[in-house]
Design a protein around this motif. Structure first.
Motif, short mmCIF file in Angstrom:
data_model
loop_
_atom_site.label_atom_id
_atom_site.label_comp_id
_atom_site.label_asym_id
_atom_site.label_seq_id
_atom_site.Cartn_x
_atom_site.Cartn_y
_atom_site.Cartn_z
N ARG A 82 -1.24 0.59 -6.46
CA ARG A 82 -1.40 1.48 -7.77
C ARG A 82 -1.49 2.75 -7.65
O ARG A 82 -1.04 3.44 -8.31
N CYS A 83 -2.02 3.09 -6.45
CA CYS A 83 -1.88 4.48 -5.99
C CYS A 83 -0.63 5.12 -5.86
O CYS A 83 -0.24 6.21 -6.38
N MET A 84 0.29 4.45 -5.10
CA MET A 84 1.46 4.80 -4.85
C MET A 84 2.47 5.12 -6.13
O MET A 84 3.14 5.68 -6.20
N ASP A 85 2.09 3.96 -6.87
CA ASP A 85 2.76 4.12 -8.24
C ASP A 85 2.46 5.20 -9.01
O ASP A 85 3.18 5.76 -9.85
N ARG A 86 1.53 6.02 -8.81
CA ARG A 86 0.87 7.08 -9.40
C ARG A 86 1.65 8.41 -8.46
O ARG A 86 1.06 9.50 -8.91
N GLY A 87 2.32 8.17 -7.53
CA GLY A 87 2.81 9.24 -6.88
C GLY A 87 2.01 9.94 -5.72
O GLY A 87 2.36 11.08 -5.12
N LEU A 88 0.93 8.91 -5.25
CA LEU A 88 -0.15 9.44 -4.35
C LEU A 88 0.28 8.77 -2.80
O LEU A 88 0.62 7.61 -2.72
N ARG A 136 9.86 2.93 -2.94
CA ARG A 136 10.20 3.05 -4.36
C ARG A 136 9.71 4.33 -4.94
O ARG A 136 10.42 5.07 -5.79
N ASN A 137 8.35 4.73 -4.49
CA ASN A 137 7.91 6.12 -5.09
C ASN A 137 8.11 7.23 -4.34
O ASN A 137 7.73 8.17 -4.62
N GLY A 138 8.64 7.31 -3.01
CA GLY A 138 8.88 8.27 -2.29
C GLY A 138 7.63 8.94 -1.69
O GLY A 138 7.58 10.03 -1.75
N THR A 146 8.05 8.84 4.21
CA THR A 146 7.45 7.76 3.47
C THR A 146 6.61 6.95 4.79
O THR A 146 5.89 6.11 4.48
N GLN A 147 7.19 7.13 6.01
CA GLN A 147 6.47 6.50 7.16
C GLN A 147 6.15 7.45 8.19
O GLN A 147 6.99 8.46 8.62
N SER A 148 5.12 7.15 9.10
CA SER A 148 4.84 7.85 10.27
C SER A 148 5.86 7.53 11.27
O SER A 148 6.40 6.19 11.22
N ASN A 149 6.07 8.17 12.25
CA ASN A 149 6.84 8.00 13.49
C ASN A 149 6.11 7.37 14.62
O ASN A 149 6.69 7.13 15.63
#
Length: 329
Positions: A81-87, A111-113, A294-297
């Motif tokens: 829900r948070c990521m779909d809000r761009g957070l 999907r949300n970058g 979008t992800q940590s190394n």
């Protein structure tokens, strides 16, 4: 970076203490299902905004990221829900109840970058970096002994007949999810996914595991993982090589690291480390978000998904099923 805090428990208090030592960190909002709890928590911690509606907080435009420290069973739904809000989302370990949920979370991040990172602090600590940097000095690694056995104060209530959250299967809780993950994640980060897993655990009448052990099989070596919430141990952890061992005091947050050889020589490899051990993951999370990744190394998707896969298999062998598993099918 402006954070919204999901959860009003002791771990979020530690998170806030650590965050205040990081330049650019701001705790802007707090969420709890209870308006009274959100109000009291925000007031106590100097957080200006408080919400009892998660969607209202994520749509408020007042935050850039969310730290999720709710019960395990709520992680996936809240994070998506948070990521779909761009957070951006920094989600407490374990990332989800199972691999299926974790996969859905990764897909939402892509999907949300936005950034999704599992808040497994160990792998960012200076003393874990010392372990990683010196593995090559002990020869071929043959065995890892990783343990986290800490008697839970909540087990006293359990023995008295009261089942608190820590031993509630509807929340996807138990010893493997709470403590075992601290052993599994760093091992998988260092050595990759195992080729086979053997697991055993003690299941309590509430439907969760109180303690357990896993053997992770690798080509040429094995990792032996033990964890417990119903017993305690002060035994150190080891990475055993043919030419020496790396010995450290705690798997979750090593504070002392030594290289020992068969002739009795001991070399202190310990590095200076903040008492606010969560600050390193916060710094890494904020920097990764600034880079637009979008992800940590370090705590990357591959490590989180591999860890969830091992825990799923371990629970399958133990016969430990959560309600969340049935939902994911």
């Amino acid at each position: 970076m402006r954070f919204g805090i999901v959860g009003t428990n002791w771990i979020t208090e530690q998170f806030l203490q650590a965050g205040r030592t990081v330049e650019g960190f701001r705790a802007e909002a707090a969420y709890s299902r209870s308006a009274e709890r959100a109000e009291a928590y925000a007031e106590r911690n100097g957080i200006p905004l408080r919400f009892d509606d998660l969607d209202a907080m994520t749509a408020s435009g007042t935050i850039d990221a969310v730290y999720i420290a709710s019960p395990n069973a709520a992680h996936a739904e809240q994070a998506i829900r948070c990521m779909d809000r761009g957070l951006h989302v920094l989600c407490e370990k374990p990332l989800a109840s199972n691999e299926a949920e974790a996969t859905a979370m990764v897909e939402a991040a892509r999907r949300n970058g936005v950034l999704l990172m599992e808040a497994l602090k160990t792998t960012f600590l200076p003393n874990f970096e010392a372990i990683r940097d010196h593995i090559g000095r002990i020869g071929t690694v043959r065995r890892v002994q990783a343990s986290y056995n800490q008697y839970s104060s909540r087990y006293d209530a359990y023995r008295a007949g009261t089942v608190l959250n820590a031993f509630d299967p509807t929340l996807s809780n138990g010893a493997l999810m709470d403590l075992g993950v601290y052993c599994l994640y760093p091992v998988i980060r260092l050595f990759g996914p195992p080729r086979a897993v053997k697991a055993n655990g003690v299941l309590l009448s509430s439907g969760v595991d109180g303690e357990g052990s896993l053997i992770l099989a690798y080509d040429g070596m094995e990792a032996v993982v033990t964890y417990s919430k119903i017993t305690f141990s002060e035994a150190p952890c080891e990475i055993q090589g043919e030419d020496g061992n790396l010995v450290f005091d705690k798997m979750s947050q090593p504070t002392r690291v030594e290289r020992r050889t068969r002739d009795g020589a001991v070399e202190d490899l310990t590095r200076p480390q903040s008492e606010h051990t969560m600050r390193y993951e916060i710094e890494a999370f904020m920097e990764t978000a600034r880079r637009g990744e979008t992800q940590s190394n370090v705590n990357d998707f591959a490590t989180s998904l591999a860890t969830m896969r091992v825990m799923d298999e371990a629970r399958r062998q133990m016969g430990l099923v959560y309600p969340a598993d049935r939902k994911a099918r």
